[in-house]
Design an enzyme around this catalytic site. Structure first.
Site, PDB file in Angstrom:
ATOM      1  CB  ILE A  25      17.111   0.435   4.696  1.00  0.00           C
ATOM      2  CG1 ILE A  25      17.941   0.685   3.439  1.00  0.00           C
ATOM      3  CG2 ILE A  25      17.102   1.675   5.582  1.00  0.00           C
ATOM      4  CD1 ILE A  25      17.409   1.803   2.555  1.00  0.00           C
ATOM      5  CG  ASP A  62      -0.631  -4.409   2.017  1.00  0.00           C
ATOM      6  OD1 ASP A  62      -0.142  -3.263   1.867  1.00  0.00           O
ATOM      7  OD2 ASP A  62      -0.796  -5.203   1.077  1.00  0.00           O
ATOM      8  CG  ASN A  89      12.905   1.466   6.078  1.00  0.00           C
ATOM      9  OD1 ASN A  89      13.734   2.016   5.349  1.00  0.00           O
ATOM     10  ND2 ASN A  89      12.805   0.144   6.167  1.00  0.00           N
ATOM     11  NE  ARG A 122      -6.702  10.886   9.709  1.00  0.00           N
ATOM     12  CZ  ARG A 122      -7.876  10.928   9.081  1.00  0.00           C
ATOM     13  NH1 ARG A 122      -8.049  10.219   7.974  1.00  0.00           N
ATOM     14  NH2 ARG A 122      -8.853  11.674   9.548  1.00  0.00           N
ATOM     15  CE1 TYR A 153      10.926   4.251  -4.022  1.00  0.00           C
ATOM     16  CE2 TYR A 153      12.540   5.650  -5.126  1.00  0.00           C
ATOM     17  CZ  TYR A 153      12.164   4.876  -4.044  1.00  0.00           C
ATOM     18  OH  TYR A 153      13.023   4.722  -2.984  1.00  0.00           O
ATOM     19  CE  LYS A 157      10.461   6.117  -1.255  1.00  0.00           C
ATOM     20  NZ  LYS A 157      10.259   5.609   0.114  1.00  0.00           N
TER      21      LYS A 157
END
Length: 262
Positions: A25, A62, A89, A122, A153, A157
């Protein structure tokens, strides 16, 4: 010769940072934003995945490391490329059911998919507020809207949706918009290993989707491009499913139950 007309999305020259840029993506997003004239920087854990992409800056760090995220943002600002658009993403999951989720699985998925997004968002949002505005788009999942497996997950999300709404409400007066794209099953290389084991898996997958196909990376990229652009200037705190109709209703139920009763 006449000058080329400006791109209709109004992103020409805007600085955009895309996390997870080296994935399926992410690559589609880099192409979409670059095609709209934006100055695109990419971030990923492995710089090699971004080697051939048309990026102004390649950042390898990371997302679970808060300091690394802050340092990357400072580096972009020092190079005159502070993000005016941030696309969150990056993400990760494995196919798990609730019985397979232990403390290790839970902590890993929350760290990468939710806390990692916070770490990069942030400092970017703080800088946007000082400059007078910006746009953030989070790539969540239909798993944020309903249960389709992968409990940890899904929780992460869903957290992104709540976080985006918080930014939209509390930072709107600073000119910052935050929105969420929720893809369904996306045909990326991440499916290759499952397809190798079960060549018929796509037939089962698409039977749940009213459009009769999986979502493409370009579908997700185009929706993200719109939400990040001035064309969506009045849109903030929105959650946009890009899911081939999956969350609109249960196609399998209609076919297997309703139509069978006739």
């Amino acid at each position: 010769m006449p000058d080329n007309p400006p791109h209709p999305l109004g992103l020409a020259g805007r600085h955009v940072l895309i996390t997870g840029a080296g994935g399926g993506i992410g690559r589609a997003m880099v192409a979409a934003f670059a095609g709209a004239g934006a100055m695109v920087s990419g971030a990923d854990r492995d710089a090699a995945t971004m080697a051939e992409l048309p990026l102004a800056h390649r950042l390898a760090f990371d997302l679970t490391d808060a300091k690394a995220c802050a340092d990357a943002c400072a580096d972009l600002a020092g190079a005159g490329a502070a993000p005016e658009v941030l696309v969150n993403n990056a993400g990760f999951t494995r196919a798990e059911t609730i019985g397979q989720v232990d403390e290790t699985v839970w902590e890993r998925e929350i760290a990468i998919n939710l806390t990692g997004a916070f770490h990069i968002t942030r400092p970017v949002v703080e800088a946007m507020a000082k400059r007078g505005g910006g746009a953030v788009v989070f790539v969540a999942s239909v798993n944020a809207l309903g249960h389709y497996g992968n409990p940890a997950y899904s929780a992460a999300k869903a957290g992104l949706v709540a976080y985006a709404k918080a930014i939209a409400v509390e930072m709107g007066e600073k000119g910052i918009r935050a929105n969420v794209v929720c893809p369904g099953s996306v045909r990326t290389p991440a499916w290759d290993h499952r397809l190798a084991k079960d060549p018929a898996i796509f037939e089962d997958v698409v039977s749940h989707y009213p459009l009769g196909r999986m979502v493409s990376p370009e579908d997700v990229a185009n929706a993200t491009l719109f939400l990040a652009s001035p064309l969506a200037a009045g849109v903030t705190g929105a959650v946009l499913p890009v899911d081939g109709g999956l969350t609109a209703g249960n196609l399998r139920f209609v076919r297997d139950i309703i139509e069978r009763r006739k």
